[in-house]
Enzyme design. Structure first.
Site, mmCIF file in Angstrom:
data_model
loop_
_atom_site.group_PDB
_atom_site.id
_atom_site.type_symbol
_atom_site.label_atom_id
_atom_site.label_comp_id
_atom_site.label_asym_id
_atom_site.label_seq_id
_atom_site.Cartn_x
_atom_site.Cartn_y
_atom_site.Cartn_z
ATOM 1 C CG ASP A 90 -0.382 -0.287 2.508
ATOM 2 O OD1 ASP A 90 0.851 -0.446 2.598
ATOM 3 O OD2 ASP A 90 -1.146 -0.364 3.496
ATOM 4 C CG ASP A 145 1.588 0.227 11.116
ATOM 5 O OD1 ASP A 145 0.866 0.977 11.789
ATOM 6 O OD2 ASP A 145 1.604 0.241 9.881
#
Length: 760
Positions: A67, A477
């Protein structure tokens, strides 16, 4: 930023409302004194892989899209992924987001990428179609008259980009934001809107979102050809298209895209995430969800459409009443077309679910089943010893286990040449198996990471202490790592406590075993300390009101710390390890903070064009320089190790003050380096042989060229140390040299992990 050749210039294209056409771009270059070798500091994975694409003609030719981190090609000999878009430059960082990828089944040398990160204002540039005739070794590009969203909601749907399997000069692209369906008839060189296509989509995740992120129309989301309706050299007549519209989600053309109609009898109330056609049996399979994903989705169904009769049949693996997730991942075994698999991509708890059918969806088996709650039985074993941090340092209670099978599992593909091999993407890695047939014979499939070479972390901060581990990282993350071996995957991420994202870290310059890190969590703690160079951690207290990590600085001797967290009305200081915090006076909340690397009582801060200094351990700050410093844009600064008051400041914004400044009087005055037009990071490393000043490293624009630069003479002259093949999009997060190895530099990227450069 796709390069015409790996060492060539950028190819861009002009955009018009009706079509997108290519144009040549100017050449550029710069002399280099030292050739550099670049490779990743290994993490292996670390981000969402929403798409995996196998070529249908050539064995072992596969691609993965990410992404925010570009695209990759599978290297079977090394069983690793090879990055394909490292030539993307600073000005086109948005093209590192890949919303779709297509591999040509007529000519396997050809591959196409639909690139663009955001459809809202966060990405200033339009999307593009990148095309390669040598499997991604080099690229040409066509800029589209609209944006694409590789990191937008709905990015796991697809594939939106598809090559006609009979006439490979024809491609289709499903566009977001109400832009409809687009087509190229010259192998992706030019594109025009298919004006006869009736529905550009209607679904938005949250219409009230004023940022444009959640309120974007997710658009046309997949394209699938029925290859039986064409022949070599003639366009395929029957084409199916999925649309983000809960009432009208599947359309078809039977005249090679001239006219389109809603497929009669189709299911309603859901969005079709993927559509895959089994040409041998004449079935179109569709996985659906009530939401666009990749995070959300509470209900879903799986449907089978019989192309010969027009019959739709609900073949969902679970009853609607028992379903608490949506379906997305969908693949057909091309060697055994009656065999298909789907994923419950949004089954977050206790784990994702994978379903398999060998009778075209009449019956299903599952990767795991509940036995007597909370116990589960498993059709798989899972070995993450190659990427041990995938346990996330957790020790959950049943029914949860570690490592997890995955989450956000929208990419799922059975190798079209090998029924035993399957790969699937998660929010953190690529998993796979090479004994998938065991699923059907009562055995267990062996699942392992298949992610080597695919580095997708977003890097917020880097530190290279003079002793101990050569590198400490702050990552989005997955928190970050203590990298004791740059060529090996770390055993575990930072734990005790674990942050979702680490925003800043620092070590005490003269006592590098003392380390501090801050980060984002849903709740406290958001600060942690280590006294053994980051090997082990303990949490500190935090002031009230903290909502995010912000920035943090350690005193040169580790005696105290200054923290500028998010959410509070002040900057804070402490002595010891943060048992209590006191507000600092004289410095605004949200300032960027750093420490002097020699004087343990001296700290620095910067915000909105003003530089601040504290000489009492962060208790009080005094505003110092402001004239000429950047008032807008991100700013990063560092103090030189071993020299009190020697500060380098980089940052700014286009249209305002933007560049690199140097102070030798603790920020009382700054001198702007005239030869540096723009600079975004600054770092120090071991001095060159014979040099008295440490080497400087920056991501900057110098002499009209954007790149990674090194100076060995205190900024008097600069040498570009990367090349046009190695640019990695946006590199403005962090940079640091290695104090132990001259020439070695560590570079932060936004989605391509940590890059390590060494003199060749």
């Amino acid at each position: 930023m796709a390069a015409l050749a790996l060492v060539g210039g950028l190819l861009t294209a002009a955009a018009s409302p009706a079509a997108a056409r290519p144009e040549a771009a100017p050449a550029r270059g710069t002399a280099q004194a030292d050739a550099y070798t670049w490779k990743n500091v290994r993490v292996d994975g670390g981000g969402f892989v929403p798409g995996i694409v196998f070529n249908r003609k050539e064995k072992n030719l596969a691609y993965a899209r990410t992404d925010i981190g570009g695209a990759y090609r599978w290297d079977q000999s090394g069983k690793r992924w090879v990055p394909l878009l490292d030539s993307l430059d600073w000005d086109h960082w948005g093209w590192t987001g890949v919303v779709s990828l297509a591999s040509d089944s007529v000519d396997p040398n050809k591959v196409y990428v639909a690139a663009g990160t955001y459809t809202n204002s966060w990405d200033p540039g339009n999307g593009a179609i990148l095309r390669s005739s040598n499997r991604g070794a080099s690229w040409q590009s066509t800029t589209l008259p609209f944006k694409l969203g590789g990191n937008m909601p709905g990015r796991g749907m697809g594939e939106r980009l598809a090559v006609d399997p009979n006439r490979n000069s024809v491609l289709y692209l499903g566009a977001p934001s109400g832009n409809g369906l687009w087509r190229s008839t010259d192998s992706g060189v030019t594109w025009s809107k298919v004006t006869s296509f009736p529905n550009p989509g209607t679904y938005v995740q949250d219409a009230s979102d004023t940022s444009g992120y959640l309120s974007d129309n997710q658009g046309v989301v997949w394209v699938t050809f029925d290859e039986r309706t064409g022949s070599a050299g003639s366009a395929t007549k029957t084409v199916y298209v999925g649309v983000a519209d809960k009432d009208n989600t599947v359309y078809r053309s039977t005249d090679a895209g001239a006219t389109w109609s809603r497929v009669a009898g189709q299911p309603t109330g859901y969005l079709s995430h993927k559509g895959v056609l089994d040409a041998k049996n004449g079935y179109l399979y569709v996985t659906t969800s009530d939401k666009g994903g990749p995070y959300d989705g509470e209900k879903g169904q799986v449907w089978r459409y019989t192309t010969a009769t027009g019959e739709w049949k609900n073949i969902s693996p679970m009853a609607d009443a028992d379903t608490y997730f949506g379906y997305s991942g969908l693949t057909v075994d091309r060697q055994k077309p009656g065999t298909l698999m789907v994923t419950g991509y949004s089954s977050w708890w206790p784990d994702t679910q994978i379903f398999r059918s060998t009778d075209s969806g009449a019956t299903w088996t599952r990767a795991w089943d509940f036995t007597s709650y909370p116990n589960r039985s498993f059709r798989y074993t899972q070995d993450v010893s190659a990427v041990p941090w995938l346990t996330f340092g957790t020790n959950p209670t049943p029914p949860e286990v570690t490592p997890k099978l995955g989450w956000m599992t929208e990419a799922l593909e059975i190798d079209p040449f090998d029924s035993n091999r399957m790969m699937y993407g998660t929010g953190a890695t690529v998993y796979g198996t090479e004994n998938l047939g065991n699923w059907d014979t009562g055995g267990k499939i062996a699942i392992t990471p298949m992610v080597r070479g695919l580095e997708e972390t977003a890097v917020n901060d880097l530190a290279s202490p003079p002793t101990g581990a050569p590198l400490l990282s702050a990552l989005g993350d997955i928190g970050g790592f203590r990298h004791t071996d740059l060529d090996a995957v770390p055993a575990r991420m930072y734990t005790s406590p674990t942050f979702t994202t680490t925003t800043s870290l620092d070590y005490a310059e003269t006592s590098p075993n003392t380390v501090v890190r801050v980060g984002n969590n849903d709740s406290a703690p958001r600060i942690a300390f280590s006294t053994d160079n980051g090997a082990n951690w303990f949490q500190g207290s935090e002031p009230s009101g903290v909502t995010g990590g912000g920035t943090v600085a350690a005193a040169a001797d580790g005696s105290g710390f200054v923290w500028a967290p998010e959410g509070t009305s002040a900057v804070y200081h402490t002595t010891g390890f943060g048992n209590s915090w006191s507000a600092s006076n004289g410095i605004p909340a949200g300032a960027v903070v750093e420490s002097d690397r020699k004087n343990p009582k001296k700290f620095y801060g910067f915000k909105a064009g003003t530089f601040y200094v504290s000489t009492d351990g962060g208790a009080t700050f005094t505003a110092r320089a402001s004239a000429g410093l950047p008032a807008d844009g991100p700013v990063r600064f560092k103090a030189l190790p071993g020299a009190e008051g020697d500060i380098w400041l980089a940052g700014g914004s286009t249209g305002g003050a933007y560049g690199l400044w140097h102070s030798t009087d603790s920020g009382a005055t700054f001198t702007k380096l005239s030869g540096v037009q723009q600079a975004d990071t600054i770092g120090f490393g071991k001095a060159a042989p014979g040099a008295s000043y440490q080497a400087l490293y920056t991501s900057a624009k110098i002499g009209g060229v954007r790149g990674i630069f090194r100076s060995t003479d205190a900024g008097a002259s600069w040498t570009r140390i990367n090349d046009d093949a190695h640019q990695w999009g946006w590199t403005g997060g962090s940079i640091t040299g290695d104090p132990r190895v001259y020439g070695r530099v560590y570079l932060a990227t936004n989605g391509r992990g940590i890059l390590r450069g060494d003199i060749s």
